[in-house]
Write an enzyme that holds these catalytic residues in place. Sequence first.
Site, PDB file in Angstrom:
ATOM      1  N   GLU A 277      35.125  42.980  44.786  1.00 12.72           N
ATOM      2  CA  GLU A 277      33.956  42.182  44.429  1.00 12.72           C
ATOM      3  C   GLU A 277      34.401  41.163  43.394  1.00 12.72           C
ATOM      4  O   GLU A 277      35.297  41.421  42.591  1.00 12.72           O
ATOM      5  CB  GLU A 277      32.867  43.096  43.857  1.00 12.72           C
ATOM      6  CG  GLU A 277      31.524  42.470  43.687  1.00 12.72           C
ATOM      7  CD  GLU A 277      30.474  43.478  43.191  1.00 12.72           C
ATOM      8  OE1 GLU A 277      29.459  43.004  42.656  1.00 12.72           O
ATOM      9  OE2 GLU A 277      30.674  44.699  43.328  1.00 12.72           O
TER      10      GLU A 277
ATOM     11  N   GLU B  19      42.970  36.414  45.232  1.00 14.16           N
ATOM     12  CA  GLU B  19      42.075  37.508  44.851  1.00 14.16           C
ATOM     13  C   GLU B  19      40.598  37.149  44.891  1.00 14.16           C
ATOM     14  O   GLU B  19      39.763  38.024  45.098  1.00 14.16           O
ATOM     15  CB  GLU B  19      42.451  38.021  43.462  1.00 14.16           C
ATOM     16  CG  GLU B  19      43.846  38.633  43.423  1.00 14.16           C
ATOM     17  CD  GLU B  19      44.322  38.979  42.032  1.00 14.16           C
ATOM     18  OE1 GLU B  19      43.623  38.654  41.042  1.00 14.16           O
ATOM     19  OE2 GLU B  19      45.411  39.579  41.926  1.00 14.16           O
TER      20      GLU B  19
ATOM     21  N   GLY C 299      44.627  37.745  38.269  1.00  8.98           N
ATOM     22  CA  GLY C 299      45.996  37.491  37.824  1.00  8.98           C
ATOM     23  C   GLY C 299      46.945  38.448  38.496  1.00  8.98           C
ATOM     24  O   GLY C 299      46.558  39.247  39.350  1.00  8.98           O
TER      25      GLY C 299
ATOM     26  N   GLU D 183      47.396  33.583  42.405  1.00  6.38           N
ATOM     27  CA  GLU D 183      46.703  34.861  42.241  1.00  6.38           C
ATOM     28  C   GLU D 183      45.181  34.688  42.272  1.00  6.38           C
ATOM     29  O   GLU D 183      44.479  35.467  42.914  1.00  6.38           O
ATOM     30  CB  GLU D 183      47.140  35.558  40.949  1.00  6.38           C
ATOM     31  CG  GLU D 183      48.546  36.103  40.984  1.00  6.38           C
ATOM     32  CD  GLU D 183      48.703  37.355  41.832  1.00  6.38           C
ATOM     33  OE1 GLU D 183      47.691  37.927  42.300  1.00  6.38           O
ATOM     34  OE2 GLU D 183      49.852  37.780  42.034  1.00  6.38           O
TER      35      GLU D 183
ATOM     36  N   ASP E  34      52.386  47.704  22.923  1.00 14.24           N
ATOM     37  CA  ASP E  34      51.006  47.937  23.355  1.00 14.24           C
ATOM     38  C   ASP E  34      50.801  47.666  24.841  1.00 14.24           C
ATOM     39  O   ASP E  34      49.777  48.044  25.402  1.00 14.24           O
ATOM     40  CB  ASP E  34      50.028  47.045  22.571  1.00 14.24           C
ATOM     41  CG  ASP E  34      49.873  47.478  21.130  1.00 14.24           C
ATOM     42  OD1 ASP E  34      50.284  48.602  20.789  1.00 14.24           O
ATOM     43  OD2 ASP E  34      49.347  46.671  20.340  1.00 14.24           O
TER      44      ASP E  34
END
Length: 156
Positions: free
Chosen positions: A120, A66, A46, A62, A84
Site C-alpha cells: 500500500e 515501489e 528507498g 526505488e 545504530d
Amino acid sequence: MGYIENIRAKIGHDPVNLVGVAVLAFNESGNILLQKRPDDVWGLPGGLIELGESTEDAARREVKEETGIEIGRLELVTVLSGEDYHVKLPNGDEFFAVTVVYYTKDVTGELKADGIETIETDFFPLNELPEGTSPRIRKMLRDSADQLSDFGEKQN
C-alpha cells in the site's frame, strides 16, 4: 544474480557496509509519501544502490518501482550510518546500513504499490502518520522538522 546476492555468495553472512537511499517525497499539499511493506510497517520508499549506480538514480528508481511515483530534483537531507544502523536479518546476514536521505517536492505520476516490497502507498500529513509507521521514520521526521521546513520554503 544481483549485486548483494553475488557478495553474499562469496562472504556468507559476515557483516558488510551497504549503501542505500531513502526519500522524503512531498506532494503539492505538503503530505509525505509512505509505503506499507508486507510486514505491515509504514516507511519511506528507498533501497540499496546497485553496483555503479548513483544514489540519486537509486532514489528515483526505488521510488518508481515501489510506489509508481516519478521524482525529479532531489536535495540531500542527511547520511545515516554507524553502530545504530547495524542490521541482522532472520537469515543470518549482517550489515551496517549507510543511508543517504533525500528530500523532494518534484513528484509526478499515479500511486501504484508494486505488490512485492510495497502493499500500500499513500501521501499523509506529517501530523497524521498512519498507525504502524516505523519508529525510526517518526524519529527522523521529528529530528529533521526544521530542515524540512527550510527545504519547503526553498522549493515554493
